[in-house]
Design an enzyme around this catalytic site. Structure first.
Site, PDB file in Angstrom:
ATOM      1  N   GLY A  90       2.794   2.211   5.390  1.00  0.00           N
ATOM      2  CA  GLY A  90       4.005   1.496   5.797  1.00  0.00           C
ATOM      3  C   GLY A  90       4.673   2.144   6.998  1.00  0.00           C
TER       4      GLY A  90
ATOM      5  N   CYS B  15       1.278   0.271  -8.543  1.00  0.00           N
ATOM      6  CA  CYS B  15       2.426   0.802  -7.802  1.00  0.00           C
ATOM      7  C   CYS B  15       3.619   0.911  -8.734  1.00  0.00           C
ATOM      8  CB  CYS B  15       2.724  -0.036  -6.572  1.00  0.00           C
ATOM      9  SG  CYS B  15       3.003  -1.733  -6.959  1.00  0.00           S
TER      10      CYS B  15
ATOM     11  N   GLY C 152       0.832  -1.203   0.000  1.00  0.00           N
ATOM     12  CA  GLY C 152       0.000   0.000   0.000  1.00  0.00           C
ATOM     13  C   GLY C 152       0.863   1.247   0.000  1.00  0.00           C
ATOM     14  N   SER C 153       0.352   2.304   0.584  1.00  0.00           N
ATOM     15  CA  SER C 153       1.057   3.584   0.524  1.00  0.00           C
ATOM     16  C   SER C 153       2.227   3.622   1.509  1.00  0.00           C
ATOM     17  CB  SER C 153       0.087   4.714   0.864  1.00  0.00           C
ATOM     18  OG  SER C 153      -0.320   4.563   2.212  1.00  0.00           O
TER      19      SER C 153
ATOM     20  N   GLU D 144       5.761  -3.517   0.662  1.00  0.00           N
ATOM     21  CA  GLU D 144       5.795  -3.103  -0.747  1.00  0.00           C
ATOM     22  C   GLU D 144       4.946  -1.842  -0.822  1.00  0.00           C
ATOM     23  OE1 GLU D 144       4.425  -2.458  -4.314  1.00  0.00           O
ATOM     24  OE2 GLU D 144       3.555  -4.493  -4.161  1.00  0.00           O
TER      25      GLU D 144
HETATM   26  C1  UN1 Z   1       1.002  -3.410  -7.593  1.00  0.00           C
HETATM   27  O1  UN1 Z   1       0.663  -2.454  -8.268  1.00  0.00           O
HETATM   28  O2  UN1 Z   1       0.897  -3.388  -6.325  1.00  0.00           O
HETATM   29  O3  UN1 Z   1       4.382  -5.412 -12.110  1.00  0.00           O
HETATM   30  C2  UN1 Z   1       1.504  -4.687  -8.162  1.00  0.00           C
HETATM   31  C3  UN1 Z   1       3.175  -5.128 -12.162  1.00  0.00           C
HETATM   32  C4  UN1 Z   1       2.198  -6.140 -11.638  1.00  0.00           C
HETATM   33  C5  UN1 Z   1       2.068  -6.034 -10.159  1.00  0.00           C
HETATM   34  C6  UN1 Z   1       1.758  -4.663  -9.642  1.00  0.00           C
HETATM   35  N1  UN1 Z   1       2.635  -7.455 -12.017  1.00  0.00           N
HETATM   36  O4  UN1 Z   1       2.777  -4.085 -12.647  1.00  0.00           O
END
Ligand code: UN1
Length: 504
Positions: A240, A291, A235-236, A257
């Site tokens: 975290g 992300c 998440g953000s 992450e």
């Molecule tokens: C995410 O946005 O938390 O590499 C994961 C990627 C995807 C996973 C993204 N396989 O864009």
């Protein structure tokens, strides 16, 4: 483009639930679809953290001594059920998270892939044998289950991120307690229903996967619980920062992450056809809500203008609208707040000397008043200002210019986040330099593809404010297990290490 009627979406949810085998729709959490902004009814009953952790611990006592390849059978069955229900679950991801059809299906494929990976892994959780300095001694490492693993996931990958963690944790011997985003309870209900079927089919304990629905208070209690051995949170960076000290304070295992602020460097030799397509997928795909989405373009002065012109043309014609309809490439933002964040980032970038090249407007507002579709935006920036260094979760791409590769790399790394990165170049020296120790400081560094769309085979995660955790492939499984170093003396003597003598 017209949007589907809200009733149509509700009956589609009912049909997917019936197909997947979700028996009860009762719950406490409101669920909503970003496609129309309308309610999808309640989903997910708020659970009791203590009881859930106790049940997970109970399941752990049986699961930790179940042979790992037998644990793998459970994940294999889950993978089979995901294959069978890919269509339904993918549609549900589109309805609840707003992903276009192909990305909703792709997310389920990512789940299937990690299940396959984990099944193989269940026979490969091997340690090392190390040369001992003492005669008649064997030195080795063994890997063991740790205990319940809390998995906290975000709305944008509402099912795949659970599966990365769950598939690994389960073969590693750890029960899972899943706290999904409160924006996506229905997809969590569907995954849990499939999991429960898999567990029943192979005779595994039901409490190996439990879902805790609810808001931040539930997450906070889960994270603080002393019997939760591992916390894997996606998440953000703000989230975290709240989670990390609590887990560290009780010496729990932490896998983070968090935010990314991913860039691409476009070098003079770049294949611009490839670059335009790669940039568009990474910056505009998933409405910029990965992300790993591309947020910063660092283009060489010699290619910058042509590149921006071509991107602007592509942006102007990109189909925005109903994510379930054929041909749509950009679906809705998750909610009003997400749109407000994009709009205020554009304002801030303007104030910091930026110039809007294309996009930024809210579209389809008449069709659905509480749905937020935005035309993907490009902003030309004179420098890497504060707003460029901030992650804005939407389809907003900042463009900057460079003259020397060293300068590009230093702009690239001069942000607090460190998830994903890329360079488009046909010069092998530049490509290698970008991946070297003094190149990109991210957990993912790509050449001639954008920063998003990773396969599950590699370890996934990043450095700095991204949190340092690794999930998914490679040896990420080690984060879900504890390592023991074993020294075995099979001689009749007791030589001591380091030549120490202790004659008694
Ligand atoms: C995410 O946005 O938390 O590499 C994961 C990627 C995807 C996973 C993204 N396989 O864009």
């Amino acid at each position: 483009m017209t949007l589907p009627s809200h009733d149509e979406l509700i009956s589609r949810v009912d049909a997917t639930f019936a197909g997947i085998g979700v028996t009860s729709r009762s719950g406490d959490l409101p669920s909503r679809t970003p496609i129309t902004g309308g309610s999808l009814g309640a989903g997910g009953a708020v659970g009791d953290v203590d009881k859930t952790v106790a049940a997970a611990h109970e399941a752990f006592l049986a699961w930790r001594t179940t042979p790992a390849p037998v644990r793998g059978n459970l994940v294999r069955r889950l993978g089979e059920l995901l294959r069978e229900h890919k269509d339904d679950l993918g549609a549900l991801v589109s309805i609840e998270a707003g992903k276009i059809r192909s990305e909703g299906l792709g997310e389920v494929q990512e789940m299937i892939d990690i299940c396959d990976f984990a099944v193989g892994l269940s026979r490969q959780l091997h340690g090392l044998t190390i040369a001992s300095e003492r005669p008649g001694h064997r030195l080795m490492e063994t890997w063991h289950p740790m205990g319940p693993c809390a998995v906290i996931t975000a709305f944008n990958f509402p099912v795949a991120v659970w599966s990365w963690n769950a598939a690994l944790a389960l073969v590693a011997g750890d029960p899972v307690i899943w706290k999904p985003s409160d924006k996506t309870p229905l997809t969590a209900m569907a995954c849990n229903a499939l999991f429960q079927r898999a567990a029943a089919d192979v005779g595994a304990p039901a409490a190996l996967n439990q879902v805790l629905y609810g808001g931040a208070d539930i997450g906070a209690a889960l994270v603080a619980h002393p019997d939760v051995a591992i916390v894997s949170a996606t998440g953000s960076t703000r989230m975290g920062r709240a989670v990390a000290p609590v887990v560290a304070g009780r010496f729990g295992r932490l896998i983070l992450e968090l935010g990314g602020n991913n860039a691409a460097i476009i070098a003079p030799t770049a294949d611009l056809d490839l670059a335009v397509r790669g940039i568009a997928f990474s910056a505009v795909g998933t409405a910029g809500q990965r992300c790993t989405s591309l947020r910063r373009l660092i283009a060489h002065r010699s290619v910058r203008d042509e590149l921006v012109d071509r991107l602007a043309a592509a942006y102007r014609s990109v189909p925005i609208g109903d994510p379930l309809a054929d041909g749509t490439l950009v679906g809705p933002l998750i909610d009003a707040q997400a749109f407000a964040n994009v709009a205020s980032a554009i304002d801030a970038a303007n104030q910091q000397g930026g110039e809007l090249v294309v996009g930024g407007d809210r579209v389809l507002a008449d069709a659905a008043s509480d749905a937020y579709y935005v035309a993907p935006a490009i902003m030309s920036m004179p420098a890497q200002t504060d707003i460029v260094r901030t992650e804005t979760f939407g389809p907003l791409l900042y463009v900057m210019t460079y003259d020397e590769l060293d300068e590009a790399v230093s702009i690239h790394n001069d942000v607090p986040q460190g998830l994903a990165s890329s360079i488009f170049t046909n010069d092998i020296r530049e490509a290698e330099r970008f991946m070297a120790a003094n190149g990109s400081d991210c957990g993912i560094a790509n050449v001639n593809i954008g920063p998003s769309g990773a396969e599950i085979g590699g370890a996934f995660g990043g450095e700095k404010e991204t949190g340092g955790g690794r999930e998914s492939g490679s040896d990420a499984w080690k984060s879900y297990m504890r390592r023991a170093t074993n020294t075995v003396n099979y001689s009749r003597d007791l030589p001591l290490a380091q030549g120490v003598s202790f004659d008694i």
